[in-house]
Motif scaffolding. Structure first.
Motif, PDB file in Angstrom:
ATOM      1  N   LEU A  41       0.808  -1.219   0.000  1.00 37.71           N
ATOM      2  CA  LEU A  41       0.000   0.000   0.000  1.00 37.71           C
ATOM      3  C   LEU A  41       0.842   1.271   0.000  1.00 37.71           C
ATOM      4  O   LEU A  41       0.546   2.211  -0.743  1.00 37.71           O
ATOM      5  N   ASP A  42       1.885   1.316   0.828  1.00 32.58           N
ATOM      6  CA  ASP A  42       2.721   2.517   0.899  1.00 32.58           C
ATOM      7  C   ASP A  42       3.341   2.866  -0.451  1.00 32.58           C
ATOM      8  O   ASP A  42       3.202   4.008  -0.907  1.00 32.58           O
ATOM      9  N   PRO A  43       3.992   1.932  -1.151  1.00 32.74           N
ATOM     10  CA  PRO A  43       4.532   2.295  -2.475  1.00 32.74           C
ATOM     11  C   PRO A  43       3.442   2.650  -3.492  1.00 32.74           C
ATOM     12  O   PRO A  43       3.633   3.536  -4.335  1.00 32.74           O
ATOM     13  N   PHE A  44       2.296   1.987  -3.398  1.00 31.86           N
ATOM     14  CA  PHE A  44       1.196   2.275  -4.315  1.00 31.86           C
ATOM     15  C   PHE A  44       0.683   3.701  -4.111  1.00 31.86           C
ATOM     16  O   PHE A  44       0.539   4.475  -5.064  1.00 31.86           O
ATOM     17  N   TYR A  45       0.429   4.074  -2.858  1.00 34.62           N
ATOM     18  CA  TYR A  45      -0.023   5.436  -2.558  1.00 34.62           C
ATOM     19  C   TYR A  45       1.043   6.461  -2.926  1.00 34.62           C
ATOM     20  O   TYR A  45       0.739   7.533  -3.439  1.00 34.62           O
ATOM     21  N   TYR A  46       2.304   6.126  -2.645  1.00 36.22           N
ATOM     22  CA  TYR A  46       3.398   7.040  -2.973  1.00 36.22           C
ATOM     23  C   TYR A  46       3.442   7.304  -4.474  1.00 36.22           C
ATOM     24  O   TYR A  46       3.562   8.447  -4.913  1.00 36.22           O
ATOM     25  N   PHE A  47       3.321   6.247  -5.269  1.00 33.66           N
ATOM     26  CA  PHE A  47       3.321   6.390  -6.724  1.00 33.66           C
ATOM     27  C   PHE A  47       2.191   7.316  -7.186  1.00 33.66           C
ATOM     28  O   PHE A  47       2.410   8.242  -7.971  1.00 33.66           O
ATOM     29  N   LEU A  48       0.992   7.065  -6.678  1.00 33.75           N
ATOM     30  CA  LEU A  48      -0.151   7.883  -7.079  1.00 33.75           C
ATOM     31  C   LEU A  48       0.023   9.346  -6.664  1.00 33.75           C
ATOM     32  O   LEU A  48      -0.207  10.255  -7.470  1.00 33.75           O
ATOM     33  N   ILE A  49       0.413   9.556  -5.436  1.00 31.09           N
ATOM     34  CA  ILE A  49       0.544  10.933  -4.944  1.00 31.09           C
ATOM     35  C   ILE A  49       1.712  11.649  -5.618  1.00 31.09           C
ATOM     36  O   ILE A  49       1.584  12.803  -6.023  1.00 31.09           O
ATOM     37  N   TYR A  50       2.831  10.976  -5.774  1.00 33.07           N
ATOM     38  CA  TYR A  50       3.999  11.598  -6.410  1.00 33.07           C
ATOM     39  C   TYR A  50       3.696  11.990  -7.859  1.00 33.07           C
ATOM     40  O   TYR A  50       4.044  13.081  -8.303  1.00 33.07           O
ATOM     41  N   ASN A  51       3.024  11.102  -8.583  1.00 31.36           N
ATOM     42  CA  ASN A  51       2.800  11.347 -10.005  1.00 31.36           C
ATOM     43  C   ASN A  51       1.562  12.167 -10.320  1.00 31.36           C
ATOM     44  O   ASN A  51       1.548  12.893 -11.322  1.00 31.36           O
ATOM     45  N   TYR A  52       0.517  12.088  -9.481  1.00 32.44           N
ATOM     46  CA  TYR A  52      -0.741  12.737  -9.837  1.00 32.44           C
ATOM     47  C   TYR A  52      -1.162  13.876  -8.903  1.00 32.44           C
ATOM     48  O   TYR A  52      -1.908  14.751  -9.316  1.00 32.44           O
ATOM     49  N   VAL A  53      -0.727  13.856  -7.661  1.00 33.52           N
ATOM     50  CA  VAL A  53      -1.085  14.926  -6.735  1.00 33.52           C
ATOM     51  C   VAL A  53       0.046  15.958  -6.675  1.00 33.52           C
ATOM     52  O   VAL A  53      -0.157  17.136  -6.956  1.00 33.52           O
ATOM     53  N   VAL A  54       1.224  15.493  -6.335  1.00 30.06           N
ATOM     54  CA  VAL A  54       2.390  16.378  -6.288  1.00 30.06           C
ATOM     55  C   VAL A  54       2.833  16.725  -7.703  1.00 30.06           C
ATOM     56  O   VAL A  54       3.265  17.846  -7.975  1.00 30.06           O
ATOM     57  N   ALA A  55       2.684  15.772  -8.607  1.00 29.84           N
ATOM     58  CA  ALA A  55       2.980  15.944 -10.039  1.00 29.84           C
ATOM     59  C   ALA A  55       4.393  16.490 -10.277  1.00 29.84           C
ATOM     60  O   ALA A  55       4.590  17.385 -11.099  1.00 29.84           O
ATOM     61  N   HIS A  56       5.361  15.954  -9.537  1.00 27.82           N
ATOM     62  CA  HIS A  56       6.779  16.282  -9.739  1.00 27.82           C
ATOM     63  C   HIS A  56       7.114  17.745  -9.467  1.00 27.82           C
ATOM     64  O   HIS A  56       8.128  18.242  -9.941  1.00 27.82           O
ATOM     65  N   ARG A  57       6.283  18.452  -8.710  1.00 29.23           N
ATOM     66  CA  ARG A  57       6.512  19.880  -8.440  1.00 29.23           C
ATOM     67  C   ARG A  57       7.165  20.085  -7.079  1.00 29.23           C
ATOM     68  O   ARG A  57       6.923  19.326  -6.148  1.00 29.23           O
ATOM     69  N   TYR A  58       7.940  21.155  -6.988  1.00 34.24           N
ATOM     70  CA  TYR A  58       8.494  21.603  -5.709  1.00 34.24           C
ATOM     71  C   TYR A  58       7.447  22.468  -5.020  1.00 34.24           C
ATOM     72  O   TYR A  58       6.683  23.163  -5.677  1.00 34.24           O
ATOM     73  N   PHE A  59       7.418  22.421  -3.677  1.00 35.67           N
ATOM     74  CA  PHE A  59       6.463  23.214  -2.914  1.00 35.67           C
ATOM     75  C   PHE A  59       7.201  24.186  -2.011  1.00 35.67           C
ATOM     76  O   PHE A  59       7.931  23.764  -1.108  1.00 35.67           O
ATOM     77  N   ASP A  60       7.005  25.465  -2.261  1.00 32.70           N
ATOM     78  CA  ASP A  60       7.616  26.509  -1.443  1.00 32.70           C
ATOM     79  C   ASP A  60       6.641  26.877  -0.338  1.00 32.70           C
ATOM     80  O   ASP A  60       5.595  27.466  -0.583  1.00 32.70           O
ATOM     81  N   LEU A  75       2.753  13.434   2.431  1.00 36.64           N
ATOM     82  CA  LEU A  75       1.331  13.218   2.165  1.00 36.64           C
ATOM     83  C   LEU A  75       0.915  11.759   2.326  1.00 36.64           C
ATOM     84  O   LEU A  75      -0.224  11.470   2.692  1.00 36.64           O
ATOM     85  N   VAL A  76       1.818  10.843   2.058  1.00 35.93           N
ATOM     86  CA  VAL A  76       1.505   9.410   2.169  1.00 35.93           C
ATOM     87  C   VAL A  76       1.493   8.967   3.625  1.00 35.93           C
ATOM     88  O   VAL A  76       0.708   8.098   4.004  1.00 35.93           O
ATOM     89  N   PHE A  77       2.326   9.574   4.461  1.00 36.66           N
ATOM     90  CA  PHE A  77       2.464   9.122   5.846  1.00 36.66           C
ATOM     91  C   PHE A  77       1.134   9.004   6.598  1.00 36.66           C
ATOM     92  O   PHE A  77       0.872   7.961   7.211  1.00 36.66           O
ATOM     93  N   PRO A  78       0.257  10.026   6.586  1.00 39.21           N
ATOM     94  CA  PRO A  78      -0.992   9.861   7.339  1.00 39.21           C
ATOM     95  C   PRO A  78      -1.873   8.731   6.807  1.00 39.21           C
ATOM     96  O   PRO A  78      -2.573   8.070   7.575  1.00 39.21           O
ATOM     97  N   ILE A  79      -1.819   8.489   5.517  1.00 35.84           N
ATOM     98  CA  ILE A  79      -2.627   7.408   4.935  1.00 35.84           C
ATOM     99  C   ILE A  79      -2.152   6.061   5.454  1.00 35.84           C
ATOM    100  O   ILE A  79      -2.942   5.249   5.948  1.00 35.84           O
TER     101      ILE A  79
END
Length: 162
Positions: A41-60, A75-79
């Motif tokens: 589950l952790d790698p699956f959620y990480y993949f989804l969030i990294y690619n579709y939520v965070v979308a490879h962007r930096y957050f200032d 973002l994945v940690f609480p899930i």
């Protein structure tokens, strides 16, 4: 039938010899739940969030800039935290007499202990003992897993027999 009952039936279907003669059922359930949460589950959620939520962007955030991989991790940690809590509470240690709020607080403390133990273990094995980082991570994970199980069984969900 509740979801937890289905999960228990699925896990117990694999609880056969020789595992059943070596490992208590509760320990087996804990190991399966932890493995599914951490390895699937952790790698699956990480993949989804990294690619579709965070979308490879930096957050200032003003005081710090989060790289995409760190933002996804945060973002994945609480899930995975709540997945792990639910699985432990309803599958591995389902007969604990403690209130849910007490279990959640204790679980959060044990997870914080796991994070600190992982950090200290990596620092110790790599910087003091001179072990390469990957084997050091494996050793640290083994120690942390034993700690996590004991903390869950005797602290977070104590008296959860069966």
């Amino acid at each position: 039938m509740r979801l937890s009952d289905w999960i228990i039936r699925a896990i117990d279907w694999f609880y056969i010899r020789p595992v059943a003669s070596l490992v208590p059922r509760q320990t087996f359930r804990y190991a399966v739940c932890g493995g599914v949460n951490f390895l699937l589950l952790d790698p699956f959620y990480y993949f989804l969030i990294y690619n579709y939520v965070v979308a490879h962007r930096y957050f200032d955030l003003g005081f710090v800039v989060l790289s995409p991989h760190i933002a996804a991790m945060i973002l994945v940690f609480p899930i995975t935290f709540f997945n792990g809590f639910w699985l432990n509470r309803n599958v591995a240690f389902r007969f604990s007499p403690l209130r849910t709020r007490t279990q959640l607080l204790r679980y959060a403390l044990s997870v914080a202990g796991s994070v600190l133990l992982t950090y200290a273990g990596l620092k110790f094995f790599v910087e003091v003992c001179g072990v390469w980082p990957t084997p050091a991570k494996v050793l640290t994970t083994l120690v942390t897993t034993v700690y996590s199980f004991l903390a869950a069984k005797y602290y977070s969900f104590r008296h959860a027999e069966r």
